[in-house]
Scaffold this motif. Structure first.
Motif, PDB file in Angstrom:
ATOM      1  N   LYS A 198      33.167  43.347  47.442  1.00 31.28           N
ATOM      2  CA  LYS A 198      34.483  43.003  47.992  1.00 31.28           C
ATOM      3  C   LYS A 198      34.365  41.966  49.093  1.00 31.28           C
ATOM      4  CE  LYS A 198      36.737  44.705  51.215  1.00 31.28           C
ATOM      5  NZ  LYS A 198      37.118  44.254  52.594  1.00 31.28           N
ATOM      6  N   ASP A 199      33.317  42.076  49.894  1.00 25.67           N
ATOM      7  CA  ASP A 199      33.087  41.108  50.963  1.00 25.67           C
ATOM      8  C   ASP A 199      32.821  39.716  50.383  1.00 25.67           C
ATOM      9  OD1 ASP A 199      32.474  40.659  53.950  1.00 25.67           O
ATOM     10  OD2 ASP A 199      30.693  39.854  52.954  1.00 25.67           O
ATOM     11  N   ILE A 200      32.074  39.656  49.283  1.00 20.69           N
ATOM     12  CA  ILE A 200      31.828  38.367  48.621  1.00 20.69           C
ATOM     13  C   ILE A 200      33.132  37.774  48.100  1.00 20.69           C
ATOM     14  CG2 ILE A 200      30.757  37.288  46.594  1.00 20.69           C
ATOM     15  CD1 ILE A 200      28.388  39.173  46.987  1.00 20.69           C
ATOM     16  N   LEU A 201      33.955  38.615  47.503  1.00 18.39           N
ATOM     17  CA  LEU A 201      35.241  38.142  46.982  1.00 18.39           C
ATOM     18  C   LEU A 201      36.117  37.590  48.108  1.00 18.39           C
ATOM     19  CD1 LEU A 201      36.090  41.022  44.483  1.00 18.39           C
ATOM     20  CD2 LEU A 201      35.203  38.758  43.924  1.00 18.39           C
ATOM     21  N   GLU A 202      36.161  38.306  49.217  1.00 18.95           N
ATOM     22  CA  GLU A 202      37.047  37.938  50.323  1.00 18.95           C
ATOM     23  C   GLU A 202      36.546  36.719  51.083  1.00 18.95           C
ATOM     24  OE1 GLU A 202      40.058  37.853  53.102  1.00 18.95           O
ATOM     25  OE2 GLU A 202      39.980  39.108  51.298  1.00 18.95           O
ATOM     26  N   ASN A 203      35.254  36.665  51.360  1.00 18.29           N
ATOM     27  CA  ASN A 203      34.736  35.649  52.270  1.00 18.29           C
ATOM     28  C   ASN A 203      33.992  34.496  51.593  1.00 18.29           C
ATOM     29  OD1 ASN A 203      35.563  37.010  54.756  1.00 18.29           O
ATOM     30  ND2 ASN A 203      34.020  38.542  54.202  1.00 18.29           N
ATOM     31  N   THR A 204      33.713  34.632  50.307  1.00 16.05           N
ATOM     32  CA  THR A 204      33.014  33.561  49.592  1.00 16.05           C
ATOM     33  C   THR A 204      33.847  33.019  48.436  1.00 16.05           C
ATOM     34  OG1 THR A 204      30.854  34.532  50.156  1.00 16.05           O
ATOM     35  CG2 THR A 204      30.908  32.948  48.334  1.00 16.05           C
ATOM     36  N   PHE A 250      40.502  35.013  37.528  1.00 11.64           N
ATOM     37  CA  PHE A 250      39.131  35.410  37.843  1.00 11.64           C
ATOM     38  C   PHE A 250      38.553  36.277  36.735  1.00 11.64           C
ATOM     39  CE2 PHE A 250      36.015  38.183  40.062  1.00 11.64           C
ATOM     40  CZ  PHE A 250      35.167  37.191  40.551  1.00 11.64           C
ATOM     41  N   GLN A 251      37.326  35.957  36.337  1.00 11.81           N
ATOM     42  CA  GLN A 251      36.618  36.738  35.323  1.00 11.81           C
ATOM     43  C   GLN A 251      35.470  37.503  35.960  1.00 11.81           C
ATOM     44  OE1 GLN A 251      33.243  36.149  34.318  1.00 11.81           O
ATOM     45  NE2 GLN A 251      33.250  37.783  32.791  1.00 11.81           N
ATOM     46  N   GLN A 252      35.329  38.753  35.571  1.00 12.72           N
ATOM     47  CA  GLN A 252      34.191  39.580  35.961  1.00 12.72           C
ATOM     48  C   GLN A 252      33.920  40.557  34.827  1.00 12.72           C
ATOM     49  OE1 GLN A 252      35.241  41.922  39.426  1.00 12.72           O
ATOM     50  NE2 GLN A 252      36.762  43.111  38.319  1.00 12.72           N
ATOM     51  N   ALA A 268      39.561  47.084  43.132  1.00 16.73           N
ATOM     52  CA  ALA A 268      40.859  46.935  42.464  1.00 16.73           C
ATOM     53  C   ALA A 268      41.994  46.812  43.481  1.00 16.73           C
ATOM     54  CB  ALA A 268      41.112  48.118  41.536  1.00 16.73           C
ATOM     55  N   ASN A 269      41.896  47.553  44.560  1.00 15.92           N
ATOM     56  CA  ASN A 269      42.906  47.457  45.621  1.00 15.92           C
ATOM     57  C   ASN A 269      42.894  46.068  46.261  1.00 15.92           C
ATOM     58  OD1 ASN A 269      43.813  50.086  45.292  1.00 15.92           O
ATOM     59  ND2 ASN A 269      42.370  50.928  46.781  1.00 15.92           N
ATOM     60  N   TRP A 270      41.705  45.502  46.416  1.00 11.56           N
ATOM     61  CA  TRP A 270      41.615  44.156  46.980  1.00 11.56           C
ATOM     62  C   TRP A 270      42.288  43.144  46.065  1.00 11.56           C
ATOM     63  CZ3 TRP A 270      39.645  39.449  45.475  1.00 11.56           C
ATOM     64  CH2 TRP A 270      39.565  38.475  46.462  1.00 11.56           C
ATOM     65  N   PHE A 271      42.022  43.247  44.755  1.00 13.67           N
ATOM     66  CA  PHE A 271      42.656  42.334  43.801  1.00 13.67           C
ATOM     67  C   PHE A 271      44.188  42.439  43.869  1.00 13.67           C
ATOM     68  CE2 PHE A 271      38.567  42.484  41.247  1.00 13.67           C
ATOM     69  CZ  PHE A 271      38.254  41.158  41.474  1.00 13.67           C
ATOM     70  N   ARG A 272      44.688  43.658  43.963  1.00 15.28           N
ATOM     71  CA  ARG A 272      46.145  43.837  44.031  1.00 15.28           C
ATOM     72  C   ARG A 272      46.696  43.267  45.336  1.00 15.28           C
ATOM     73  NH1 ARG A 272      45.032  48.813  41.336  1.00 15.28           N
ATOM     74  NH2 ARG A 272      44.728  49.877  43.339  1.00 15.28           N
ATOM     75  N   ARG A 273      46.016  43.540  46.417  1.00 11.41           N
ATOM     76  CA  ARG A 273      46.493  43.074  47.719  1.00 11.41           C
ATOM     77  C   ARG A 273      46.486  41.551  47.801  1.00 11.41           C
ATOM     78  NH1 ARG A 273      43.083  45.552  50.295  1.00 11.41           N
ATOM     79  NH2 ARG A 273      41.720  43.921  51.158  1.00 11.41           N
ATOM     80  N   ARG A 274      45.476  40.932  47.213  1.00  7.88           N
ATOM     81  CA  ARG A 274      45.367  39.476  47.238  1.00  7.88           C
ATOM     82  C   ARG A 274      46.079  38.822  46.047  1.00  7.88           C
ATOM     83  NH1 ARG A 274      44.642  37.692  52.210  1.00  7.88           N
ATOM     84  NH2 ARG A 274      42.664  38.324  53.162  1.00  7.88           N
ATOM     85  N   ARG A 275      46.658  39.628  45.184  1.00 10.19           N
ATOM     86  CA  ARG A 275      47.409  39.141  44.020  1.00 10.19           C
ATOM     87  C   ARG A 275      46.569  38.200  43.159  1.00 10.19           C
ATOM     88  NH1 ARG A 275      53.426  37.964  46.715  1.00 10.19           N
ATOM     89  NH2 ARG A 275      53.740  40.095  47.486  1.00 10.19           N
ATOM     90  N   VAL A 276      45.376  38.659  42.833  1.00  9.37           N
ATOM     91  CA  VAL A 276      44.462  37.883  41.998  1.00  9.37           C
ATOM     92  C   VAL A 276      44.701  38.218  40.528  1.00  9.37           C
ATOM     93  CG1 VAL A 276      42.043  37.472  41.410  1.00  9.37           C
ATOM     94  CG2 VAL A 276      42.721  37.754  43.809  1.00  9.37           C
ATOM     95  N   ASP A 277      44.879  37.199  39.717  1.00 11.93           N
ATOM     96  CA  ASP A 277      45.002  37.399  38.270  1.00 11.93           C
ATOM     97  C   ASP A 277      43.610  37.579  37.674  1.00 11.93           C
ATOM     98  OD1 ASP A 277      47.782  37.129  38.235  1.00 11.93           O
ATOM     99  OD2 ASP A 277      47.656  34.941  38.098  1.00 11.93           O
ATOM    100  N   LEU A 278      43.435  38.654  36.920  1.00 10.18           N
ATOM    101  CA  LEU A 278      42.142  38.945  36.299  1.00 10.18           C
ATOM    102  C   LEU A 278      42.187  38.668  34.803  1.00 10.18           C
ATOM    103  CD1 LEU A 278      41.158  42.318  38.013  1.00 10.18           C
ATOM    104  CD2 LEU A 278      40.141  40.071  38.429  1.00 10.18           C
ATOM    105  N   LEU A 279      41.098  38.126  34.288  1.00 13.77           N
ATOM    106  CA  LEU A 279      40.952  37.944  32.854  1.00 13.77           C
ATOM    107  C   LEU A 279      40.498  39.263  32.250  1.00 13.77           C
ATOM    108  CD1 LEU A 279      40.803  36.039  30.352  1.00 13.77           C
ATOM    109  CD2 LEU A 279      38.404  35.626  30.968  1.00 13.77           C
ATOM    110  N   GLY A 280      41.279  39.821  31.350  1.00 14.80           N
ATOM    111  CA  GLY A 280      40.849  41.045  30.674  1.00 14.80           C
ATOM    112  C   GLY A 280      39.514  40.806  29.992  1.00 14.80           C
ATOM    113  N   TRP A 281      38.607  41.758  30.134  1.00 14.56           N
ATOM    114  CA  TRP A 281      37.244  41.525  29.645  1.00 14.56           C
ATOM    115  C   TRP A 281      36.735  42.723  28.855  1.00 14.56           C
ATOM    116  CZ3 TRP A 281      35.099  37.083  29.134  1.00 14.56           C
ATOM    117  CH2 TRP A 281      33.731  36.979  28.852  1.00 14.56           C
ATOM    118  N   PRO A 282      36.260  42.517  27.626  1.00 11.06           N
ATOM    119  CA  PRO A 282      35.723  43.622  26.825  1.00 11.06           C
ATOM    120  C   PRO A 282      34.356  44.070  27.347  1.00 11.06           C
ATOM    121  CG  PRO A 282      35.410  41.553  25.674  1.00 11.06           C
ATOM    122  CD  PRO A 282      36.210  41.229  26.901  1.00 11.06           C
TER     123      PRO A 282
END
Length: 245
Positions: free
Chosen positions: A125-131, A146-148, A160-174
């Motif tokens: 989460k720190d990498i996502l937020e600060n990098t 964003f893909q992961q 997941a809470n960070w993604f929601r709070r930052r309103r990041v669109d995620l690529l659905g991934w199998p």
């Protein structure tokens, strides 16, 4: 079967061109995940540069300071097993390694981040937020996807809470789909660029990795993204089983 019979059988097989080789190891993919992989591949089969624009591909990877974790094969004449030119140097206890996180998109190589601590959901989460996020906003503005992969730390409630709070669109991934992620080949590209380059410690290794990462031209990125239709088709043809990618 006697030893003579075994040797005779081995010679006949070799004459026939059937040589003993290690089998290719592929992960066991469940039926549920195979179906999901095929469905994803069909949904994205027709996507081109326009659809993949502003998508951020991400992953973590480990790089050894010295040598490789894999088996290395060489060709040599009979009786030359211990000749110096056929010896692979090693370091006791493996010599150490460096774990990194990286990302890229269709227009830019992203940051490469050295992972110092154990990579858990908090470090991620720190990498996502600060990098990741500062780089994404500086290079892609506010509109990006964003893909992961589905590593537990990536899909944890904390992240997941960070993604929601930052309103990041995620690529659905199998699940179980490294062959669909072009960054896997980007790691191989990075490894090739540092082949034969020695590092005496983890800090020096990361400096080398970061410099090589930044030097990767966009032609490599475009080649990898151009392979997406072929990756999707390969998964469809393989009915969801792992592919050559």
């Amino acid at each position: 079967m006697s030893r003579c019979h075994r040797e005779g059988l081995r010679r006949r097989l070799q004459v026939a061109g059937l040589h003993g080789r290690r089998p290719v190891k592929k992960p066991l993919v469940s039926l549920k995940n195979r179906k999901a992989r095929v469905e994803w591949a069909k949904q994205h089969l027709s996507w081109g540069p326009q659809e993949w624009a502003n998508h951020i591909w991400s992953d973590e990877s480990k790089f050894n300071l010295f040598g490789t974790d894999g088996i290395q094969w060489i060709r040599r004449s009979i009786g030359s097993r211990y000749a110096p030119q056929y010896q692979c140097p090693t370091v006791k206890h493996g010599g150490g390694s460096v774990m990194v996180w990286g990302c890229f998109c269709d227009t830019s190589m992203g940051p490469l981040k050295k992972i110092v601590k154990t990579m858990d959901r908090y470090v991620y989460k720190d990498i996502l937020e600060n990098t990741m996020r500062p780089w994404a906003r500086a290079n892609l503005g506010r509109s990006w996807v964003f893909q992961q992969d589905n590593d537990p730390k990536h899909t944890s409630s904390h992240v997941a809470n960070w993604f929601r709070r930052r309103r990041v669109d995620l690529l659905g991934w199998p699940r179980q789909s490294p062959d669909l992620n072009p960054i896997e080949h980007m790691w191989e590209e990075l490894e090739r660029r540092l082949k034969g380059v020695r590092a005496s410690n983890a800090n020096q290794k990361f400096v080398q990795l970061e410099a090589a990462w930044k030097s990767i031209p966009m032609t490599v990125v475009q080649t990898l993204l151009d392979s997406m239709p072929r990756r999707c088709q390969a998964v469809i043809d393989a009915k969801g089983y792992p592919t050559k990618y």
